[in-house]
Scaffold this active site. Structure first.
Site, PDB file in Angstrom:
ATOM      1  N   ARG A   1      -2.200  -9.267  12.629  1.00  0.00           N
ATOM      2  CA  ARG A   1      -2.493  -8.014  11.915  1.00  0.00           C
ATOM      3  C   ARG A   1      -3.596  -8.212  10.885  1.00  0.00           C
ATOM      4  NH1 ARG A   1       3.074  -6.303   9.684  1.00  0.00           N
ATOM      5  NH2 ARG A   1       1.955  -4.587   8.705  1.00  0.00           N
TER       6      ARG A   1
ATOM      7  N   ARG B   1      12.532  -9.976  11.646  1.00  0.00           N
ATOM      8  CA  ARG B   1      12.072  -9.086  12.719  1.00  0.00           C
ATOM      9  C   ARG B   1      10.825  -9.700  13.370  1.00  0.00           C
ATOM     10  NH1 ARG B   1      10.599  -3.499  11.323  1.00  0.00           N
ATOM     11  NH2 ARG B   1       9.033  -4.681  10.202  1.00  0.00           N
TER      12      ARG B   1
ATOM     13  N   LYS C   1       0.810  -1.213   0.000  1.00  0.00           N
ATOM     14  CA  LYS C   1       0.000   0.000   0.000  1.00  0.00           C
ATOM     15  C   LYS C   1       0.855   1.280   0.000  1.00  0.00           C
ATOM     16  CE  LYS C   1      -2.796  -0.172   3.458  1.00  0.00           C
ATOM     17  NZ  LYS C   1      -2.853   1.120   4.170  1.00  0.00           N
TER      18      LYS C   1
ATOM     19  N   ARG D   1      10.396 -11.936   4.768  1.00  0.00           N
ATOM     20  CA  ARG D   1      11.352 -10.823   4.855  1.00  0.00           C
ATOM     21  C   ARG D   1      12.512 -11.149   5.778  1.00  0.00           C
ATOM     22  NH1 ARG D   1       7.227  -6.054   6.108  1.00  0.00           N
ATOM     23  NH2 ARG D   1       6.259  -5.922   4.059  1.00  0.00           N
TER      24      ARG D   1
ATOM     25  N   ARG E   1      -9.346   3.952   9.215  1.00  0.00           N
ATOM     26  CA  ARG E   1      -9.029   2.542   9.454  1.00  0.00           C
ATOM     27  C   ARG E   1     -10.188   1.806  10.124  1.00  0.00           C
ATOM     28  NH1 ARG E   1      -3.723   1.999  11.469  1.00  0.00           N
ATOM     29  NH2 ARG E   1      -4.228  -0.180  11.341  1.00  0.00           N
TER      30      ARG E   1
END
Ligand SMILES: [Zn+2]
Length: 220
Positions: free
Chosen positions: A172, A161, A13, A127, A88
């Site tokens: 999330r 991470r 995004k 990642r 949101r």
């Protein structure tokens, strides 16, 4: 054009928002930037937001709405803006509608970036970040380092991470489903939503988004 960008974490995004805003010559207004700017300038809203964050609490909607309102009233947003991360939830969306209506304005479109859930997990959980200060980023599948666990750029150690762990990603996504997805229905009822696939190359997604927004602009 006044546009809201929505999409799950990992949809790219922020990247799309930056490209689209540039193509459309409108400011990219992201909640992250709003918070950072207000906190660093020590505005009243910034101080308030920081007090909640320091106590480990969520920043109340009124504070976020206030920051967004201030930003949308800046001269560079006169001809439109692209909102990223705001609204949101439905109550923020309602506040935004009221804000715009009171100025005789309305949204032109809501761009919904669609990514299959498993792809989101793969994108984020893959990642690997370099432990060195510049935090070079790699991806186990999409951008693997030449030598596993070692940064190509500086030789630093690569790690995952905590924010990128599968567990965190799934949490999330859950928050996105329960809080943010309902705004898509809210805007669908106003005929504002255009959904595009966020799969593929960054530039292809941008081109797809521009096409969809042009169609929406003509239809309006
Ligand atoms: Zn590195």
């Amino acid at each position: 054009m006044r546009i809201v960008l929505v999409g799950p974490p990992g949809a790219g995004k922020g990247t799309q928002a930056a490209f689209l805003a540039k193509n459309l010559s409108i400011p990219h207004i992201s909640t992250g930037d709003l918070f950072r700017a207000n906190i660093s300038k020590q505005t009243e809203l910034g101080k308030l937001a920081k007090s909640y964050m320091d106590a480990g609490n969520l920043v109340p909607d009124e504070v976020t709405i206030g920051m967004a309102k201030d930003r949308m009233e800046q001269p560079d947003a006169e001809n439109g803006f692209l909102l990223d991360g705001f609204p949101r939830n439905v109550s923020q969306a309602e506040a935004l509608d009221e804000m715009l209506q009171s100025e005789g304005m309305k949204l032109d479109g809501v761009l919904d970036l669609e990514v299959p859930e498993e792809e989101v997990v793969k994108r984020i959980a893959g990642r690997r970040t370099c432990r060195n200060k510049s935090a070079h980023v790699f991806h186990a599948t999409y951008k693997p380092p030449k030598k596993e666990g070692v940064c190509d750029v500086c030789g630093g150690e690569l790690y995952q991470r905590d924010d990128d762990s599968e567990e965190t990603v799934r949490k999330r996504l859950e928050v996105y489903h329960t809080q943010t997805e309902p705004i898509i229905d809210y805007y669908k009822a106003q005929g504002l939503v255009v959904t595009i696939s966020a799969l593929g190359k960054v530039e292809d997604v941008t081109a797809r988004a521009m096409e969809a927004l042009k169609r929406e602009d003509h239809a309006a």
